[in-house]
Motif scaffolding. Structure first.
Motif, PDB file in Angstrom:
ATOM      1  N   THR A   8       1.122  -1.408   0.203  1.00  0.00           N
ATOM      2  CA  THR A   8       0.090  -0.045  -0.223  1.00  0.00           C
ATOM      3  C   THR A   8       0.803   1.614   0.040  1.00  0.00           C
ATOM      4  N   ASP A  10       0.674   3.129   2.380  1.00  0.00           N
ATOM      5  CA  ASP A  10       1.530   3.718   3.346  1.00  0.00           C
ATOM      6  C   ASP A  10       2.498   2.729   3.651  1.00  0.00           C
ATOM      7  N   ASP A  11       2.434   1.553   2.994  1.00  0.00           N
ATOM      8  CA  ASP A  11       3.958   0.663   2.976  1.00  0.00           C
ATOM      9  C   ASP A  11       4.985   1.271   3.125  1.00  0.00           C
ATOM     10  N   ARG A  13       5.304   5.443   1.796  1.00  0.00           N
ATOM     11  CA  ARG A  13       5.476   5.713   2.891  1.00  0.00           C
ATOM     12  C   ARG A  13       7.055   5.403   4.478  1.00  0.00           C
ATOM     13  N   ARG A  14       6.196   4.215   4.468  1.00  0.00           N
ATOM     14  CA  ARG A  14       7.235   3.582   5.725  1.00  0.00           C
ATOM     15  C   ARG A  14       8.576   3.215   5.693  1.00  0.00           C
ATOM     16  N   GLY A  29       2.187  12.475   3.186  1.00  0.00           N
ATOM     17  CA  GLY A  29       1.233  12.337   3.815  1.00  0.00           C
ATOM     18  C   GLY A  29      -0.219  12.416   2.902  1.00  0.00           C
TER      19      GLY A  29
END
Length: 92
Positions: A8, A10-11, A13-14, A29
């Motif tokens: 995803t 979010d994955d 971004r991390r 974000g």
């Protein structure tokens, strides 16, 4: 029953933050799916490190072409998810 893992935003971004951090002027974000990595401040070395981390964490192999600074986060997410949907990735 085989469950396919989804990669995803979010994955990504991390992993981007772990691999290369972020420029102060870039809001990871925000809506970055269609923004080229080059515009986000990620050069080729940062993308190669990001790709290496994705490969290790998800047990896939990415081509160098998959990590060019002309691609977008959305493009990379699509490539990773395509790799994850292959039968070899599900066995890993």
């Amino acid at each position: 029953m085989t469950t396919t893992i989804q990669f995803t935003l979010d994955d990504l971004r991390r992993i981007l933050l772990e691999a290369a951090g972020a420029e102060e002027s870039v809001d990871l974000g925000g809506d970055i799916l269609e923004t080229r990595f080059e515009v986000l401040g990620y050069e080729s070395l940062a993308l190669l490190e990001t790709g290496s981390r994705i490969e290790r964490e998800y047990g896939i192999v990415l081509d160098d072409d998959d990590l060019g600074d002309e691609i977008t986060p959305g493009d990379l997410i699509d490539v990773v998810n395509a790799q994850l949907s292959l039968p070899e990735a599900q066995a890993a």
